[in-house]
Each structure stands twice: as structure tokens, then as C-alpha cells.
Design an enzyme around this catalytic site. Structure first.
Site, short mmCIF file in Angstrom:
data_model
loop_
_atom_site.label_atom_id
_atom_site.label_comp_id
_atom_site.label_asym_id
_atom_site.label_seq_id
_atom_site.Cartn_x
_atom_site.Cartn_y
_atom_site.Cartn_z
N PRO A 113 -2.92 1.92 -15.56
CA PRO A 113 -2.32 0.88 -15.41
C PRO A 113 -2.87 0.13 -14.00
CG PRO A 113 -0.82 2.44 -15.84
CD PRO A 113 -1.82 3.24 -15.58
N LEU A 118 -2.33 3.35 -8.65
CA LEU A 118 -2.56 4.56 -9.25
C LEU A 118 -4.38 4.72 -9.05
CD1 LEU A 118 -0.26 4.62 -12.38
CD2 LEU A 118 -0.13 6.07 -10.30
N GLY A 119 -4.93 3.94 -8.42
CA GLY A 119 -6.57 4.34 -8.09
C GLY A 119 -7.21 3.46 -9.07
N ALA A 122 -10.41 2.30 -7.39
CA ALA A 122 -11.37 3.21 -6.90
C ALA A 122 -12.29 4.07 -8.03
CB ALA A 122 -10.84 4.16 -6.08
N ALA A 123 -11.25 4.14 -9.36
CA ALA A 123 -11.95 4.76 -10.30
C ALA A 123 -12.97 4.17 -10.99
CB ALA A 123 -10.75 5.19 -11.44
N ASP A 164 -8.40 7.50 -1.69
CA ASP A 164 -8.51 7.06 -3.30
C ASP A 164 -9.80 7.51 -3.66
OD1 ASP A 164 -6.05 6.09 -2.46
OD2 ASP A 164 -6.59 4.10 -3.50
C1 MEV Z 1 -3.46 3.44 -1.43
O1 MEV Z 1 -3.69 4.29 -2.50
C2 MEV Z 1 -3.06 4.41 -0.11
C3 MEV Z 1 -2.61 3.70 1.06
O2 MEV Z 1 -2.72 4.54 2.16
C4 MEV Z 1 -3.99 2.80 1.94
C5 MEV Z 1 -5.36 3.56 2.16
O3 MEV Z 1 -5.14 4.71 2.24
O4 MEV Z 1 -6.15 2.72 2.21
C6 MEV Z 1 -1.60 2.79 1.16
#
Ligand code: MEV
Length: 328
Positions: A113, A118-119, A122-123, A164
Site C-alpha cells: 500500500p 511501508l517502504g 524504496a522497494a 528503508d
Molecule cells: C521512514 O520510513 C522512516 C523515517 O525515520 C525517515 C527516515 O528514516 O528517513 C521517518
């Protein structure tokens, strides 16, 4: 020929496939941006990519997106199409790989989603990089995948901590700490498998915005925020030990404590709190938001079967699914 790639008669890849999972943060989001340790794990759902030569004569590269918070075509050129951030990511791919990516079509299908912490971005970044290297038949080390993914993540999130794309490119469960003098990424092996129910509220306003807003609040109460970050660091340290010793009740308690701090940092919302309370009342060992907050997702750790909590979330009108961290 490996199963993730098919080859044409001249030896090059006709089409290359890749995959990267989403992620959850068990402890330390936001504090990790300030050099504190955090613990993250991959989800057992992710983004799939297929890379092939572009079929149309449009100027490319073309991303055919599905489930990335957007479904449709993305092209980076100034009169291109699609959301700006995805166009920006394609433009960054041209900078990283040169014009050869302009002849390509990347089909992306995400089961993560979007905009829920939930990344998914990045995925997408890691999957695109893996797919391109497979297509070009160029070996790439996990370190280089991570470096290239960070360049893409910067398009999505400004100046992320890097947790992430690191957990997503390594897989499993990691301890992550990055400050100006060191980067420590260490694998954690859970003694017992950990099962989670994930509950979704509406999308958050964006990681970049949440991090910037927190920075501005922190600048007005520096000492107090330092105390909170020190508390969160202690939680990560104790959680790491509890995970390696299989003490899941302790992990749950630490998640609850971390959620209290996240609320104090003003990144929780009434809905996220409601889902945490609901999960605890249904027997979760602990529950907290995951990711940037301000909306997004909660994770609830259970002793065994996440179904009763998944069902309770769904019954209350929230999308939900189960995920787990395996032992090795
Ligand atoms: C995001 O998944 C995590 C945060 O700590 C941002 C980051 O680490 O860049 C909110």
C-alpha cells in the site's frame, strides 16, 4: 539461464524480472534521522518489475505503474506524463545509467500500500535497479544496489536516513545506525518467528514533510527532544536483545513504549492510536505506528496467530494484512 531472466538469440536479455519487498520499522523511526539506532524488517509483499525494450516510439524510458499510488504511464521528459515524483525518479535513472535506459520500458506492479510508511518507494527503487542490472547483464553488489537506491530515494524523500532502502536491499531483520562518523548495519536473527498484523489508516502527508515538521518542533525544545531520542535509543537496544532471545512479550512492551514516544513527538494520529488500542485489547503483545506517521500503518505483534487482529481491523473498516519475520 536463471529463472528471473530470459535470453534472446544474440545472448542479451529480452526481458528481465526483479522483486523487492516493503518494510516495517519495529523501533526507532524518526530518531534514526538523528543518528539513533533503529530496527527494521522486510515485509513479505513487495514490488515486481519487468524490464524490456520499449515497444512504442515515444521518448522514454517509460514506467508502466500499477499499485504505486498511481496506475498508468510515466514518462520523464518535460511534456511527459505521470506524477512528478515518479517522473523525477525516471530522470534520476537517466542520470545514473545514461541514455541507454531511454529505450526501455519498466513495468512495475506493487502489492505494498503506497503512502503508508511501508517502504513502497524504496522497494520500487531497489526493484528498478535490480531489474536494470539484470537487463543489462551487469553484476552488481548489494552495496552498489544500496548506493544507487539511495540516489533514487532522495528523489522521493529528500534526505532520508537510509534505513528503508538498506533493509529492503539486504532483506530480513536489521539493526541500523547512521551518523556523521559511522554506518552500522547488523543482521538480527530472531530466536522465535515474529508475527504481525498490519492495519492501515489513510495515507500520510509524506515522509519528507513529517521529518521536516518534526525538525522544526525539535528545534524549539532541543533538550526535551534529546531526552526522547535517548529513550528511543534505549528501546532499540533492549528490543534487539529481546528479539535475539525470543522474548516476544518484552518486544511487545518495548513497541508500546516506542509508540508513547512517537505520540509525544506528534507523529501519531487519533486513528493510529485507535488501531494500537484495538490491537492491544484483542491480545497483541504490543502495537505501534510504523514509518513516518501522520497516518499510514500500525504493526501489532502477536504471540502466534495474527488473524483475530487482522479481522478486528477489517471489521472496524481498516484494510489489514499479516506479515512475519522468520527465524533462520
Ligand atoms: C521512514 O520510513 C522512516 C523515517 O525515520 C525517515 C527516515 O528514516 O528517513 C521517518
Amino acid at each position: 539461464m536463471n529463472h528471473e531472466q530470459s535470453e534472446n538469440l544474440s545472448g542479451g536479455a529480452d526481458i528481465a524480472f526483479s522483486y523487492a519487498p516493503g518494510k516495517i520499522i519495529l523501533s526507532g523511526e524518526h530518531a534514526v534521522v538523528y543518528g539513533c539506532p533503529a530496527i527494521a524488517a522486510t515485509l513479505d509483499r513487495g514490488v515486481r518489475i519487468a524490464v524490456q525494450s520499449r515497444k512504442s516510439d515515444q521518448k522514454g524510458p517509460v514506467l508502466k505503474a500499477s499499485g504505486l499510488g498511481f496506475t498508468g504511464h510515466v514518462r520523464p521528459d518535460p511534456d511527459g506524463e505521470g506524477p512528478e515524483v515518479l517522473r523525477g525518479a525516471l530522470a534520476r535513472l537517466i542520470e545514473l545509467y545514461g541514455d541507454r535506459v531511454c529505450d526501455l520500458e519498466l513495468m512495475a506492479d506493487s502489492a505494498i500500500p503506497a503512502g503508508r510508511g511501508l517502504g513502497s518507494s524504496a522497494a520500487l527503487s531497489v526493484a528498478m535497479i535490480r531489474g536494470l542490472h539484470r537487463f543489462f547483464e551487469e553484476a552488481v553488489s548489494p552495496e552498489v544496489v544500496a548506493e544507487l537506491a539511495l540516489a533514487l530515494e532522495k528523489v522521493f524523500h529528500g534526505n532520508p536516513s537510509g534505513i528503508d532502502h538498506t533493509v529492503i536491499s539486504q532483506g530480513g531483520l536489521i539493526w541500523y545506525k547512521k551518523n556523521s562518523s559511522e554506518l552500522r548495519v547488523e543482521k538480527i536473527i530472531p530466536k522465535r518467528a515474529m508475527h504481525f498484523a498490519v492495519g492501515l489508516t489513510g495515507p500520510h502527508a509524506g515522509t519528507k514533510q513529517a521529518v521536516q515538521a518534526l525538525r522544526s518542533r525539535a528545534s524549539r525544545h532541543e533538550t526535551l527532544y534529546q531526552h526522547i531520542f535517548a529513550g528511543i535509543s534505549q528501546i532499540a537496544t533492549e528490543m534487539r536483545l529481546a528479539i535475539s532471545e525470543g522474548k516476544l512479550a518484552a518486544v511487545g512492551e518495548l513497541m508500546n513504549l516506542n509508540q508513547g514516544y512517537l505520540n509525544a513527538l506528534s507523529v501519531s494520529t487519533p486513528e493510529l492510536e485507535k488501531l494500537c488500542t484495538m490491537a492491544r485489547e484483542k491480545g497483541a503483545l504490543g502495537a505501534k505506528l510504523t514509518g513516518a506517521g501522520g497516518g499510514g500503518a500500525v504493526i501489532a505483534l502477536v504471540d502466534d496467530d495474527p488473524k483475530p487482529i487482522v479481522n478486528a481491523f477489517v471489521k472496524a473498516g481498516y484494510l489489514s494484512f499479516a506479515t512475519k519475520c522468520e527465524t533462520e
